[in-house]
Write a protein that holds these residues in place. Structure first.
Motif, PDB file in Angstrom:
ATOM      1  N   GLY A   1       0.773  -1.234   0.000  1.00 47.30           N
ATOM      2  CA  GLY A   1       0.000   0.000   0.000  1.00 47.30           C
ATOM      3  C   GLY A   1       0.804   1.283   0.000  1.00 47.30           C
ATOM      4  N   ALA A   2       2.099   1.228  -0.247  1.00 49.84           N
ATOM      5  CA  ALA A   2       2.923   2.442  -0.240  1.00 49.84           C
ATOM      6  C   ALA A   2       2.743   3.208  -1.554  1.00 49.84           C
ATOM      7  N   SER A   3       3.333   4.393  -1.605  1.00 49.11           N
ATOM      8  CA  SER A   3       3.285   5.206  -2.815  1.00 49.11           C
ATOM      9  C   SER A   3       4.660   5.814  -3.059  1.00 49.11           C
ATOM     10  N   GLU A   4       4.804   6.498  -4.171  1.00 45.49           N
ATOM     11  CA  GLU A   4       6.055   7.200  -4.443  1.00 45.49           C
ATOM     12  C   GLU A   4       6.294   8.301  -3.426  1.00 45.49           C
ATOM     13  N   GLN A   5       5.231   8.772  -2.796  1.00 52.37           N
ATOM     14  CA  GLN A   5       5.338   9.879  -1.848  1.00 52.37           C
ATOM     15  C   GLN A   5       5.731   9.445  -0.443  1.00 52.37           C
ATOM     16  N   CYS A   6       5.452   8.183  -0.086  1.00 51.08           N
ATOM     17  CA  CYS A   6       5.662   7.767   1.302  1.00 51.08           C
ATOM     18  C   CYS A   6       5.664   6.247   1.422  1.00 51.08           C
ATOM     19  N   VAL A   7       6.599   5.729   2.227  1.00 51.31           N
ATOM     20  CA  VAL A   7       6.672   4.292   2.496  1.00 51.31           C
ATOM     21  C   VAL A   7       6.656   4.025   4.001  1.00 51.31           C
ATOM     22  N   ALA A   8       6.117   4.958   4.778  1.00 50.98           N
ATOM     23  CA  ALA A   8       6.070   4.813   6.234  1.00 50.98           C
ATOM     24  C   ALA A   8       5.042   3.758   6.638  1.00 50.98           C
ATOM     25  N   THR A   9       5.197   3.227   7.850  1.00 51.57           N
ATOM     26  CA  THR A   9       4.255   2.262   8.390  1.00 51.57           C
ATOM     27  C   THR A   9       3.542   2.830   9.618  1.00 51.57           C
ATOM     28  N   HIS A  10       2.359   2.311   9.872  1.00 53.74           N
ATOM     29  CA  HIS A  10       1.604   2.685  11.065  1.00 53.74           C
ATOM     30  C   HIS A  10       2.156   1.907  12.262  1.00 53.74           C
ATOM     31  N   PRO A  11       2.349   2.551  13.423  1.00 54.55           N
ATOM     32  CA  PRO A  11       3.069   1.907  14.522  1.00 54.55           C
ATOM     33  C   PRO A  11       2.219   1.143  15.535  1.00 54.55           C
ATOM     34  N   SER A  12       0.901   1.292  15.533  1.00 56.69           N
ATOM     35  CA  SER A  12       0.083   0.792  16.638  1.00 56.69           C
ATOM     36  C   SER A  12      -0.139  -0.716  16.570  1.00 56.69           C
ATOM     37  N   ASP A  13      -0.035  -1.374  17.730  1.00 47.83           N
ATOM     38  CA  ASP A  13      -0.465  -2.773  17.857  1.00 47.83           C
ATOM     39  C   ASP A  13      -1.966  -2.838  18.078  1.00 47.83           C
ATOM     40  N   MET A  14      -2.474  -1.989  18.946  1.00 46.20           N
ATOM     41  CA  MET A  14      -3.892  -1.991  19.259  1.00 46.20           C
ATOM     42  C   MET A  14      -4.746  -1.852  18.003  1.00 46.20           C
ATOM     43  N   CYS A  15      -4.312  -1.003  17.083  1.00 44.05           N
ATOM     44  CA  CYS A  15      -5.104  -0.747  15.876  1.00 44.05           C
ATOM     45  C   CYS A  15      -5.197  -1.965  14.966  1.00 44.05           C
TER      46      CYS A  15
END
Length: 329
Positions: A150-164
């Motif tokens: 689900g990444a893009s050319e603009q961003c490859v960051a990940t969501h950090p939450s376990d709870m989510c």
């Protein structure tokens, strides 16, 4: 840290009327204060919501639970109704952070965590999440912890939450209040993929406050498991995590939930993969097919191709543990 105004509203309506694009709501502050100290976030106005009546966990008429946004992560993890009916959520919360942070962090705030991408936290380098259009150095840089889905050319960051990740698997709903009206957001729609607007993590408007998380009645508590793979045993964010839950009739799967963490800009869930599990017999082969399907669109970067193999094995293990061991930690 920049100077800011401070307010402590007496009720939800006052809180949302104080909100603006330059303000931030603060509860536990376990992420926001770090961002302010690191010169990443510069709110002009902090709105302290810790005095609002949002600390209850109540049963709904439909058999689910309504969790106030200010319930601490610790209180939620150990709440008897959560342990009994939603052990997957309890496991996920206890896999995250440290006891001290769980005591402070709020349920609503957990949903709003920002990424732990190294480049996002370094104000000296470009980052499209901080300054849209400035670039994404992670794509060609050190990207071991970054997204494979689900990444893009603009961003490859990940969501950090376990709870989510657990909330995604449990079909939670997010209740929010704005100046105009209240609304309910399906959890699957709450967080965003980066696309061309990586600075936006979620669907909240500037004046909207999370007031509660709703869990529907659940029939998967007996066979659920949260698995977190990380670099060290304590207080580390997931390289890959899996929330798995099954409903079984004998050895046949009649319902399935599967969500991944550490691999995308939001908790990753594919309902088509879950549908393929229904009607199948519990077996390693069944779970292997599901794992392959879950990761078929993965696009690794230079340093994180290992996440594909790791996620594949984690999915198989989490589903196997859910099927055999039930709701064990």
């Amino acid at each position: 840290m920049n100077p800011f105004h401070y307010s402590k509203p007496a009720d939800v309506q006052e809180a949302v009327h104080l909100a603006s694009p330059a303000s931030r709501f603060i509860a536990g502050g376990t992420n926001l204060l770090d961002l302010m100290k690191e010169n990443i976030s510069h709110p002009e106005h902090l709105i302290d919501i810790t005095g609002l009546p949002l600390r209850e966990v109540e049963e709904t008429t439909e058999g689910g639970l309504m969790i106030g946004a200010l319930v601490s992560n610790a209180d939620l993890a150990w709440h008897p109704l959560i342990e009994q009916r939603y052990p997957l959520l309890s496991q996920a919360i206890l896999a995250g952070a440290s006891p001290q942070l769980r005591n402070m962090a709020s349920t609503g705030g957990n949903l709003l965590q920002r990424t732990r991408c190294y480049y996002f936290y370094d104000a000296a380098v470009p980052c499209n999440k901080r300054e849209p259009g400035s670039g994404c150095p992670a794509r060609a840089g050190l990207n071991r912890i970054h997204a494979i889905l689900g990444a893009s050319e603009q961003c490859v960051a990940t969501h950090p939450s376990d709870m989510c990740v657990a909330l995604a698997a449990l079909d939670a709903r997010v209740h929010v209040q704005g100046r105009g009206a209240a609304r309910v957001i399906e959890f699957a729609d709450f967080h965003r993929l980066p696309q061309d607007t990586p600075q936006r993590d979620n669907q909240l408007a500037d004046d909207e406050l999370i007031t509660a998380i709703e869990l529907p009645a659940d029939h998967l508590a007996g066979h659920s498991h949260y698995l977190k793979i990380r670099d060290r045993a304590s207080y580390a964010f997931a390289l890959v995590s899996v929330a798995a839950a099954l409903e079984l009739e004998g050895e046949v799967i009649v319902d399935a939930r599967l969500a991944l963490g550490g691999v995308a800009h939001k908790p990753w869930r594919d309902r088509a993969v879950e549908a393929r599990l229904i009607g199948q017999a519990v077996s390693r082969e069944t779970f292997s097919v599901a794992a392959e399907a879950m990761l078929q669109d993965a696009e690794p970067l230079e340093h994180n191709a290992f996440k594909i193999k790791l996620a594949r094995r984690a999915i198989i293990r989490a589903l196997s543990d859910a099927a055999v061991a039930g709701a064990t930690s």
